[in-house]
Design an enzyme around this catalytic site. Structure first.
Site, PDB file in Angstrom:
ATOM      1  N   THR A 251       0.842  -1.069   0.015  1.00  0.00           N
ATOM      2  CA  THR A 251       0.051  -0.048  -0.044  1.00  0.00           C
ATOM      3  C   THR A 251       0.984   1.073  -0.012  1.00  0.00           C
ATOM      4  OG1 THR A 251      -0.187   0.296   2.443  1.00  0.00           O
ATOM      5  CG2 THR A 251      -1.847  -1.281   1.446  1.00  0.00           C
ATOM      6  N   CYS A 252       0.504   2.282   0.113  1.00  0.00           N
ATOM      7  CA  CYS A 252       1.118   3.552   0.190  1.00  0.00           C
ATOM      8  C   CYS A 252       1.899   3.753   1.366  1.00  0.00           C
ATOM      9  CB  CYS A 252       0.209   4.760   0.017  1.00  0.00           C
ATOM     10  SG  CYS A 252      -1.356   4.834   1.192  1.00  0.00           S
ATOM     11  N   ASN A 253       1.736   3.256   2.515  1.00  0.00           N
ATOM     12  CA  ASN A 253       2.659   3.273   3.688  1.00  0.00           C
ATOM     13  C   ASN A 253       3.021   1.734   4.069  1.00  0.00           C
ATOM     14  OD1 ASN A 253       0.198   2.327   4.856  1.00  0.00           O
ATOM     15  ND2 ASN A 253      -0.426   4.540   5.475  1.00  0.00           N
TER      16      ASN A 253
ATOM     17  N   GLU B 227      -8.614   1.164  10.027  1.00  0.00           N
ATOM     18  CA  GLU B 227      -9.255   1.461   8.710  1.00  0.00           C
ATOM     19  C   GLU B 227      -9.582   0.374   7.975  1.00  0.00           C
ATOM     20  OE1 GLU B 227      -7.271   1.332   5.781  1.00  0.00           O
ATOM     21  OE2 GLU B 227      -5.150   0.764   6.429  1.00  0.00           O
TER      22      GLU B 227
ATOM     23  N   GLN C  52      -7.302  -4.596   0.136  1.00  0.00           N
ATOM     24  CA  GLN C  52      -6.096  -4.560  -0.346  1.00  0.00           C
ATOM     25  C   GLN C  52      -5.379  -5.708  -0.310  1.00  0.00           C
ATOM     26  OE1 GLN C  52      -4.579  -1.025   1.698  1.00  0.00           O
ATOM     27  NE2 GLN C  52      -4.665   0.338   0.076  1.00  0.00           N
TER      28      GLN C  52
ATOM     29  N   GLY D 173      -0.957  18.021  -1.774  1.00  0.00           N
ATOM     30  CA  GLY D 173       0.009  17.216  -0.883  1.00  0.00           C
ATOM     31  C   GLY D 173      -0.153  15.886  -0.879  1.00  0.00           C
TER      32      GLY D 173
ATOM     33  N   GLU E 289       2.642  12.236   4.130  1.00  0.00           N
ATOM     34  CA  GLU E 289       1.950  11.425   5.000  1.00  0.00           C
ATOM     35  C   GLU E 289       0.405  11.875   5.442  1.00  0.00           C
ATOM     36  OE1 GLU E 289       2.640  10.492  10.039  1.00  0.00           O
ATOM     37  OE2 GLU E 289       4.309  10.385   8.493  1.00  0.00           O
TER      38      GLU E 289
END
Length: 382
Positions: A38-40, A90, A96, A164, A167
């Site tokens: 994932t993105c993080n 979340e 995912q 943006g 984070e």
């Protein structure tokens, strides 16, 4: 099971982006494995019965944390429940995991063991979200911003501009994924990062020099950069029409002077803090209930895996017996022209029994009783 992992707790998002796994190359090299990215978060799960060369894995994943066995399994169950997420509880991580698992299965890269673990993790994640309130209410400033926009103005069929992609922007993106938005645009000074986040949102990335056009197109603007200076000044918002601007950056992205425009509603991080703090506390109170579910389902999973192990042992043993039977039968057939049937059957049965006994005795001489009971001795005796 073995897990290699790198996430937002250890590395900033720009570093994680550089650590991302090339999944095409990964699946060419390894079997019985699943990648979840994932993105993080970047994680790869391995069935160690198939991937026995741990040194190879460790060399390929330098800088990643390693979890094995029970720790790896518990970690994964927590991940599926959102217990290890940047936003506690979340929902997106469960979807995912499903997508990643499905991809690995389509590539025929899973194993019976990994199938059981992933299906159980998905089930646990679903239970956690239906039987507890771990996923209720906005708990990050980013998700609170989205909640405020939806509650006061509605997001259905709206165009949203996210300025943006760091984070905080990522937290906003996660919250936006759950909404029925018409279009999402991501703007960032580093275009590649905007592009990566926009892809997750199924939106569009724009260069910063196209910001004015993106503002005109959007109904809601959420600012979440780490810039030390204003991104939007009063002169940037002349004649842009009715806009909702939510500034969650620290320091501020938007000049407070824009409040002078009657067509612009500006909200700041101070308007959102109380919302997120209260909801986070509610989610934290649900953690023990989720942990109880994880403990229950872990025990069920271990019984399933034990059954799989027994079935695999029996399968291997049957193959071993069949291999001996075939070889001895071939010898018997060759002798059938020179000896009578009774003698052939006598020799065949003795040779069959002798081979099995010999392999067992050979292995057991230097093996403890406990190890012998737990071993597939017929593999080692060959």
């Amino acid at each position: 099971m073995l897990v290699v992992r790198a996430d937002y707790k250890k590395y900033p998002i720009p570093v994680l982006e550089k650590m991302r796994i090339d999944e095409d190359e990964f699946y060419k090299k390894y079997d019985a494995c699943v990648v979840v990215q994932t993105c993080n978060r970047i994680e790869a799960y391995f069935d160690t019965e198939v991937n026995s060369d741990l040194n190879c894995i460790l060399n390929d994943f330098s800088g990643f944390d390693i979890l094995k066995g029970k720790n790896a399994t518990f970690h994964f169950l927590k991940v599926s429940c959102g217990m290890d997420s940047m936003i506690l509880g979340e929902n997106q991580i469960l979807g995912q995991i499903k997508t990643s698992f499905q991809k690995a299965r389509e590539l025929k890269k899973t194993s019976r063991y990994l199938d059981s673990v992933f299906l159980k993790a998905i089930h646990v994640g679903q239970r956690a979200r239906t039987e507890t309130k771990i996923n209720e209410g906005s708990v990050s400033i980013g998700s609170a911003a989205v909640e405020l926009a939806e509650k006061n103005f509605g997001l259905a069929n709206k165009n949203v501009l996210l300025i943006g992609a760091g984070e905080i922007g990522t937290l906003v993106a996660k919250a936006l994924m759950e909404k029925h938005i018409k279009a999402v645009i991501v703007a960032n000074r580093t275009y590649e990062r905007a592009e990566t986040l926009a892809k997750e949102l199924k939106g569009m990335a724009v260069h910063f020099d196209k910001l004015k056009e993106a503002i005109n197109f959007s109904d809601v603007i959420i600012c979440a950069t780490s810039s030390p200076h204003y991104i939007l000044k009063k002169e940037d918002l002349i004649d842009v029409g009715n806009k909702i601007i939510i500034d969650i950056a620290n320091p501020r992205d938007v000049d407070d002077a824009v409040r002078e425009f009657e067509n612009i509603n500006l909200y700041t991080i101070d308007d959102l803090r109380n919302i997120s703090d209260k909801n986070l506390q509610k989610r934290i109170e649900e953690v023990p209930a989720v942990e109880k579910i994880i403990d229950e389902e872990y025990d069920v999973l271990m019984k399933q895996i034990e059954k799989i192990n027994v079935e695999e042992v029996l399968k291997d043993f049957n193959n071993y017996i069949e291999e001996i039977r075939t070889k001895e039968l071939e010898k018997a057939i060759k002798l059938s022209k020179t000896k009578n049937p009774e003698e052939i059957m006598e020799n065949f049965s003795k040779a069959f029994a002798k081979r099995i006994t010999h392999d067992f005795v050979s292995y057991s001489i230097n093996t403890s009783k406990e190890d012998l009971m737990n071993s597939a001795w017929w593999k080692n005796g060959k």
